[in-house]
Design an enzyme around this catalytic site. Structure first.
Site, short mmCIF file in Angstrom:
data_model
loop_
_atom_site.label_atom_id
_atom_site.label_comp_id
_atom_site.label_asym_id
_atom_site.label_seq_id
_atom_site.Cartn_x
_atom_site.Cartn_y
_atom_site.Cartn_z
CG LEU A 11 -0.25 1.32 2.04
CD1 LEU A 11 -0.66 2.54 1.50
CD2 LEU A 11 -0.60 1.37 3.34
CB ALA A 102 0.56 -5.14 3.89
CB SER A 103 -1.96 -1.99 1.37
OG SER A 103 -1.00 -2.11 0.36
CD GLN A 104 -6.11 -2.36 5.59
OE1 GLN A 104 -6.74 -1.43 6.06
NE2 GLN A 104 -6.42 -2.91 4.42
#
Length: 283
Positions: A11, A102-104
């Site tokens: 992310l 991750a992308s959070q």
């Protein structure tokens, strides 16, 4: 500013590590855990289906682990750990195990930026070049020469705004041959790079399309991270700690995990298909 290694999240281009336990709940007890889920309006029988589903998924090798946390009206009705923190060594996952999110991280970064918006540091439709001059006069990619990664481009119809970054409509991609040639990190890097250095390089590269004319999931949030540093006057990790993690009591959230908490980090696994075997991700 001190160097921050680029650890990329699918992310952001930074992984944040965070514990998934509900508040400060230990592995053995919680003052908020109800004796019967029915006290909070839940069915014990139906909640038990979660146990069956996740246990079966771990047993079949579809996933290495899971932790549940279900609250209702301030009551904790389901909080359990399933599977393995490390499969090879048969280390069970715990309620306070620490995961890469991750992308959070993008959500946290966007919240951090909007907190600065509330303080009047910028306007959403400000051009990014107002704060990062390298984004002035953007170009749009027309064609890449596959033999040597050279390219042709044209002037963009408009400049990139902060709103474009937040909505992933800037035209900034994650990677292509031009980005690879410019050594823009796509997944992670151990080079001593700052997010400012990388953001400035991205600002000089062509876009996939005119800003505002399409959606391209790319390195937009990386640029937002650098804008946070500019607006706050702090390195991004310090800003997150002071403005987000400490107020929200996210006591196990870091870019770089302290050595004393390393044993709680969950090993990262992947597979190549739904029915494929899990394997450890080495990088």
């Amino acid at each position: 500013m001190r160097k921050l290694r680029f650890a990329k999240l699918q992310l952001l281009s930074w992984f944040i590590l965070v514990a998934v336990s509900c508040g400060h709940i230990s592995n053995s007890e919680s003052p908020w855990l109800v004796s019967k889920p029915e006290e909070a309006g839940f069915s014990s029988e139906r909640l038990a289906r979660i146990d069956t589903l996740l246990s079966d998924a771990v047993r079949k090798g579809l996933m290495p682990n899971a932790v549940t946390c279900i609250y209702r009206h301030g009551k904790l009705v389901h909080h359990k750990a399933f599977g393995w923190q490390n499969i090879e060594n048969r280390v069970p996952v715990q309620l306070n195990s620490i995961y890469r999110i991750a992308s959070q991280t993008k959500a946290l970064t966007s919240v951090g930026l909007m907190m600065l918006f509330e303080k009047g540091k910028f306007l959403l439709d400000d051009p990014v070049s107002k704060y990062i001059p390298e984004f002035k006069n953007p170009q749009v990619l027309v064609k890449i020469n596959a033999s040597d990664s050279s390219y042709t481009s044209r002037p963009a119809k408009r400049e990139i705004t902060i709103r474009h970054l937040l909505s992933h409509t800037s035209g900034i991609p994650y990677s292509n041959m031009v980005y690879a040639k410019a050594h823009i990190p796509i997944v992670n890097s151990l080079d001593p790079l700052t997010i400012g250095e990388v953001a400035k390089k991205i600002g000089r590269l062509p876009l996939d399309h005119d800003p505002g004319d399409g959606f391209t999931y790319g390195l937009n949030t990386d640029i937002i991270g650098y804008l946070i540093e500019i607006f706050s006057g702090q390195p991004l990790d310090e800003y997150f700690t002071k403005e987000l993690f400490e107020p929200l009591e996210m006591i196990d959230s870091y870019f770089y995990l302290p050595n004393e908490k390393a044993t709680r980090l969950v090993t990262l696994y992947s597979n190549d298909s739904l029915n494929g075997p899990l394997y450890e991700c080495k990088n």
